[in-house]
Design an enzyme around this catalytic site. Sequence first.
Site, PDB file in Angstrom:
ATOM      1  N   CYS A  99       0.815  -1.224   0.000  1.00 27.55           N
ATOM      2  CA  CYS A  99       0.000   0.000   0.000  1.00 27.55           C
ATOM      3  C   CYS A  99       0.848   1.274   0.000  1.00 27.55           C
ATOM      4  CB  CYS A  99      -0.951  -0.007   1.181  1.00 27.55           C
ATOM      5  SG  CYS A  99      -1.874  -1.539   1.305  1.00 27.55           S
ATOM      6  N   HIS A 140      -3.156   6.797   1.975  1.00 26.65           N
ATOM      7  CA  HIS A 140      -3.611   5.467   1.592  1.00 26.65           C
ATOM      8  C   HIS A 140      -4.989   5.249   2.215  1.00 26.65           C
ATOM      9  CE1 HIS A 140      -4.117   1.314   1.022  1.00 26.65           C
ATOM     10  NE2 HIS A 140      -3.816   0.963   2.256  1.00 26.65           N
ATOM     11  N   ASN A 152     -10.065  -0.575   0.385  1.00 26.87           N
ATOM     12  CA  ASN A 152      -8.604  -0.508   0.344  1.00 26.87           C
ATOM     13  C   ASN A 152      -8.117  -1.179  -0.947  1.00 26.87           C
ATOM     14  OD1 ASN A 152      -5.853  -0.953   0.671  1.00 26.87           O
ATOM     15  ND2 ASN A 152      -6.004  -1.551   2.819  1.00 26.87           N
TER      16      ASN A 152
HETATM   17  N1  COA Z   1     -18.068  -8.256  10.692  1.00 28.57           N
HETATM   18  C1  COA Z   1     -18.444  -8.454  11.956  1.00 28.57           C
HETATM   19  N2  COA Z   1     -17.580  -8.745  12.930  1.00 28.57           N
HETATM   20  C2  COA Z   1     -16.283  -8.842  12.618  1.00 28.57           C
HETATM   21  C3  COA Z   1     -15.829  -8.642  11.309  1.00 28.57           C
HETATM   22  C4  COA Z   1     -16.777  -8.340  10.335  1.00 28.57           C
HETATM   23  N3  COA Z   1     -16.441  -8.132   9.050  1.00 28.57           N
HETATM   24  N4  COA Z   1     -14.490  -8.785  11.293  1.00 28.57           N
HETATM   25  C5  COA Z   1     -14.117  -9.065  12.543  1.00 28.57           C
HETATM   26  N5  COA Z   1     -15.213  -9.114  13.351  1.00 28.57           N
HETATM   27  C6  COA Z   1     -15.271  -9.400  14.778  1.00 28.57           C
HETATM   28  C7  COA Z   1     -14.072 -10.146  15.283  1.00 28.57           C
HETATM   29  O1  COA Z   1     -14.222 -11.516  15.020  1.00 28.57           O
HETATM   30  C8  COA Z   1     -14.108  -9.811  16.741  1.00 28.57           C
HETATM   31  O2  COA Z   1     -15.058 -10.630  17.342  1.00 28.57           O
HETATM   32  P1  COA Z   1     -14.758 -11.316  18.768  1.00 28.57           P
HETATM   33  O3  COA Z   1     -14.548 -10.149  19.692  1.00 28.57           O
HETATM   34  O4  COA Z   1     -15.990 -12.099  19.018  1.00 28.57           O
HETATM   35  O5  COA Z   1     -13.531 -12.109  18.546  1.00 28.57           O
HETATM   36  C9  COA Z   1     -14.671  -8.391  16.781  1.00 28.57           C
HETATM   37  O6  COA Z   1     -15.261  -8.166  15.497  1.00 28.57           O
HETATM   38  C10 COA Z   1     -13.635  -7.336  17.013  1.00 28.57           C
HETATM   39  O7  COA Z   1     -12.537  -7.602  16.201  1.00 28.57           O
HETATM   40  P2  COA Z   1     -11.283  -6.691  16.217  1.00 28.57           P
HETATM   41  O8  COA Z   1     -10.242  -7.256  15.332  1.00 28.57           O
HETATM   42  O9  COA Z   1     -10.934  -6.349  17.650  1.00 28.57           O
HETATM   43  O10 COA Z   1     -11.909  -5.390  15.574  1.00 28.57           O
HETATM   44  P3  COA Z   1     -11.203  -4.017  15.373  1.00 28.57           P
HETATM   45  O11 COA Z   1     -11.950  -2.962  16.068  1.00 28.57           O
HETATM   46  O12 COA Z   1      -9.715  -4.092  15.579  1.00 28.57           O
HETATM   47  O13 COA Z   1     -11.432  -3.790  13.820  1.00 28.57           O
HETATM   48  C11 COA Z   1     -10.267  -3.952  11.762  1.00 28.57           C
HETATM   49  C12 COA Z   1     -10.925  -4.710  12.899  1.00 28.57           C
HETATM   50  C13 COA Z   1      -9.728  -4.964  10.767  1.00 28.57           C
HETATM   51  C14 COA Z   1     -11.321  -3.095  11.083  1.00 28.57           C
HETATM   52  C15 COA Z   1      -9.128  -3.057  12.314  1.00 28.57           C
HETATM   53  O14 COA Z   1      -8.279  -3.815  13.128  1.00 28.57           O
HETATM   54  C16 COA Z   1      -8.338  -2.432  11.243  1.00 28.57           C
HETATM   55  O15 COA Z   1      -8.848  -1.594  10.493  1.00 28.57           O
HETATM   56  N6  COA Z   1      -7.046  -2.762  11.146  1.00 28.57           N
HETATM   57  C17 COA Z   1      -6.209  -2.262  10.082  1.00 28.57           C
HETATM   58  C18 COA Z   1      -6.460  -3.068   8.861  1.00 28.57           C
HETATM   59  C19 COA Z   1      -5.917  -2.433   7.636  1.00 28.57           C
HETATM   60  O16 COA Z   1      -6.180  -1.288   7.370  1.00 28.57           O
HETATM   61  N7  COA Z   1      -5.174  -3.215   6.864  1.00 28.57           N
HETATM   62  C20 COA Z   1      -4.602  -2.789   5.659  1.00 28.57           C
HETATM   63  C21 COA Z   1      -3.489  -1.836   5.926  1.00 28.57           C
HETATM   64  S1  COA Z   1      -2.724  -1.390   4.463  1.00 28.57           S
END
Ligand code: COA
Length: 333
Positions: free
Chosen positions: A116, A256, A286
């Site tokens: 990215c 990004h 993304n």
């Molecule tokens: N729909 C519903 N629930 C979801 C889900 C979805 N699409 N994806 C994950 N969950 C659940 C998880 O399983 C977890 O459940 P649990 O508590 O029962 O285990 C809960 O939501 C919370 O997950 P968590 O990973 O703590 O959520 P978060 O607040 O960290 O958000 C992201 C997850 C991926 C949105 C966040 O971590 C993020 O944006 N990270 C950066 C990712 C990114 O930008 N990557 C590319 C970079 S170039």
Amino acid sequence: MAEIKSVGIIGIGSYVPETILTNEKLETMVDTTDEWIVSRTGIKERRIAKEDEACSDLAVRAALKALEDANTKPEEIDLIIVSTITPDFAFPSTAALVQDRIGAINAAAFDLEAACTGFVYGLVTGANFIATGMYKKVLVIGSEALSKIIDWEDRNTCVLFGDGASAAILGEVEKGYGIISYDLKAKGSGGEFLDQPGGGSRNPATVKTIENKMHFLKMKGQDVFKFAVTAIPETINNILEKTDINIKDIELVVPHQANYRIIGSAAKKIDLPVEKFYMNLETYGNTSSASIGLALDEAIKKNKIKKDDYIIMVGFGAGLTYGSCLIKWSKEV
Ligand code: COA
């Protein structure tokens, strides 16, 4: 050695596939909700390439638009750099495929893999060939068919990504304009936070790697999130420190497009209103290498950028990589 030349973007173009995948449709595919996706990421929909549409197909369409915008013929291009993590093949390079398809008969071609951050890495790399006076025109493309490496049963990742391509033509610009500062960084210790473990020489493709879904993108979301919110302010401060330009002089930041919460947090840390960050992740998700160029192209078309503006482009992603560049916009729009 000849005098260092000023290098800027003299043309830009982008392309996204026609098929729209909405959050509502994703609700029927995995256990998720529109409310969860929007509140955690800001994404509402993304584009998905057709079955027979590969990275180079998207790249060529974006490249042709950028060439037209720059009023440049394919044969004038000296170098093509394609940034991608979803090349058509491991080899030949996607850049070489594009070189042939657009008729850039005089161009060298190579792929660049900085995920990215790839669009920023590509601009900076390409600009240096022109700054030395060795090349005149460089085509930088960020193109991704991420839908092809997504596990559509994994709700942690499948809601985040989309397909698309963007392209920029670099050329010499008026003195004092164009790229005036840049910062490229890597933090390989975090490589496992975002990877595609199967299919390379570490884990060559076998029935077992496929069964274990190792050919899909894997992500530790929270680790990537923590990295991103510190990487953005760090790299922006680094580029500003190399100049006498203040954060308050910045007209627009084109980040990004991963997550509106990451961008909001970074904006706070560098004390710039979030309104100064251009965002279109709501409609494209993304798109990795393509995202900064896609946002930049849209911002230009919406008249958010004019000559003399100071613009920052900032990326972060797999590698881990991060980096930014500061441009004094030279093109009349
Ligand atoms: N729909 C519903 N629930 C979801 C889900 C979805 N699409 N994806 C994950 N969950 C659940 C998880 O399983 C977890 O459940 P649990 O508590 O029962 O285990 C809960 O939501 C919370 O997950 P968590 O990973 O703590 O959520 P978060 O607040 O960290 O958000 C992201 C997850 C991926 C949105 C966040 O971590 C993020 O944006 N990270 C950066 C990712 C990114 O930008 N990557 C590319 C970079 S170039």
